[in-house]
Design an enzyme around this catalytic site. Structure first.
Site, PDB file in Angstrom:
ATOM      1  N   SER A  18     -48.067  79.821 112.053  1.00  0.00           N
ATOM      2  CA  SER A  18     -47.001  79.527 113.012  1.00  0.00           C
ATOM      3  C   SER A  18     -46.659  80.733 113.886  1.00  0.00           C
ATOM      4  CB  SER A  18     -45.743  79.076 112.267  1.00  0.00           C
ATOM      5  OG  SER A  18     -44.684  78.913 113.195  1.00  0.00           O
ATOM      6  N   THR A  65     -42.252  71.979 110.872  1.00  0.00           N
ATOM      7  CA  THR A  65     -43.547  71.749 111.511  1.00  0.00           C
ATOM      8  C   THR A  65     -44.473  70.964 110.586  1.00  0.00           C
ATOM      9  OG1 THR A  65     -45.310  72.802 112.797  1.00  0.00           O
ATOM     10  CG2 THR A  65     -44.508  74.045 110.899  1.00  0.00           C
ATOM     11  N   LYS A  69     -42.717  66.820 109.774  1.00  0.00           N
ATOM     12  CA  LYS A  69     -41.796  66.380 110.839  1.00  0.00           C
ATOM     13  C   LYS A  69     -41.240  64.970 110.647  1.00  0.00           C
ATOM     14  CE  LYS A  69     -43.306  69.143 114.788  1.00  0.00           C
ATOM     15  NZ  LYS A  69     -43.685  69.037 116.215  1.00  0.00           N
ATOM     16  N   ASP A 106     -39.038  68.614 121.112  1.00  0.00           N
ATOM     17  CA  ASP A 106     -40.380  68.625 121.700  1.00  0.00           C
ATOM     18  C   ASP A 106     -40.419  67.969 123.086  1.00  0.00           C
ATOM     19  OD1 ASP A 106     -41.748  70.024 119.703  1.00  0.00           O
ATOM     20  OD2 ASP A 106     -42.065  68.223 118.510  1.00  0.00           O
TER      21      ASP A 106
END
Ligand code: ATR
Length: 284
Positions: A18, A65, A69, A106
């Site tokens: 990440s 993540t 999710k 997002d």
């Protein structure tokens, strides 16, 4: 860091790849905030216990993540309506009473990246073509619909999955298109978005002939490894405006940072350079 340091992190499995700790770490350093943002490697079977522990450990919240999710939604006190519609949560915010709210940033990140990198493009002016029907596609489509796109042409290898996505979002502006007809669907489009993993390092490129696209159309990819995917390269070669996927990652991080650390962060060339350097280091 002092004893009063504000805490946040990213929950994933695996999580070592990440970029979020660098991203938030950059902002914490730039603003001199007494805070920390750490990687939290949480196995799927431990997700509920880990999430419920966040308020008890004094965390302000976290990002969520892959692969959590969707699963995380079952462990929250509230899921905001946008995240519910997208069907996924990427940001957790702990309130003063210790309740955990799930949000999805997002769609915001995708749209803000376009606003920032292609300021002349407007969602309302022409149909958009979205390639792929996975979790990332859902956020992108919701972002485009909410920004007033007149139509979203959804192309996916497995058409049934595209139809299922269209049915759950239930908006007449979504049209599903057969995979074999994908090049034809570019006619009159103002935007093409790749939300699949095609073009990512180690994967085959997305095979899409862009010659039918109008010269003012924008081509964007949510993949950012490599930064210039074969799709973006082909678009550039044709003189089209392109937007890479790193910006979406950066912009989706803004609301979480503001909620946890109390300051709306800026997206600067320095930040991008830091992340690019991190990506380069990883590729070696
Ligand atoms: P995410 O949730 O991150 O978007 P995903 O749910 O695995 O990831 O979705 C991946 C997307 O890439 C899907 O749209 C998938 O198409 P299918 O629904 O047909 O599987 C698409 N994809 C992956 N590999 C592909 C390939 N070789 N050719 C075409 N599409 C591909």
């Amino acid at each position: 860091m002092t004893g009063g340091c504000l805490l946040a992190g990213v929950i994933g499995w695996p999580v070592a790849h990440s970029l979020s700790p660098r991203l938030h770490g950059f902002w914490l350093g730039a603003y001199g905030i007494d805070g920390a943002y750490v990687p939290l490697a949480v196995k799927p079977e431990d997700l509920g216990a880990a999430v419920r522990a966040l308020p008890k450990l004094g965390f302000q919240g976290a990002n969520v993540t892959v692969p959590h999710k969707q699963a995380v939604m079952a462990h929250l006190d509230r899921v905001d309506p946008l995240a519910r519609r997208i069907g996924a949560v990427n940001t957790l915010v702990v309130d003063d009473d210790g309740a955990i709210e799930g949000q999805n940033t997002d769609a915001f990140g995708f749209m803000e990246n376009l606003k920032d990198s292609a300021p002349d493009w407007s969602a309302e002016s022409a149909p958009a073509v979205v390639v792929g029907a996975g979790g990332a596609a859902r956020a992108v489509i919701v972002g485009l619909l909410d920004a007033g796109a007149p139509a979203v042409r959804l192309v996916n290898r497995t058409r049934a999955r595209a139809e299922e996505l269209a049915a759950t979002l239930d908006d007449p502006r979504i049209e599903t298109v057969d995979w074999t007809a994908r090049a034809g669907t570019l006619e009159g489009a103002g935007l093409v978005v790749n939300t699949t993993t095609l073009g990512m390092s180690g994967n085959p490129p997305l095979d899409l002939d862009l010659t039918g696209l109008a010269p003012e159309a924008v081509v964007t990819d949510i993949v950012y490894t490599p930064l210039e995917t074969p799709l973006l390269k082909a678009a550039k070669a044709q003189g089209l405006k392109t937007v890479d996927g790193l910006g979406m990652l950066i912009h989706q991080a803004r609301p979480g940072f503001a909620a946890w650390f109390g300051r709306a962060p800026e997206v600067t060339p320095d930040l991008r350079a830091t992340l690019l350097q991190a990506l380069g280091a990883k590729a070696e």
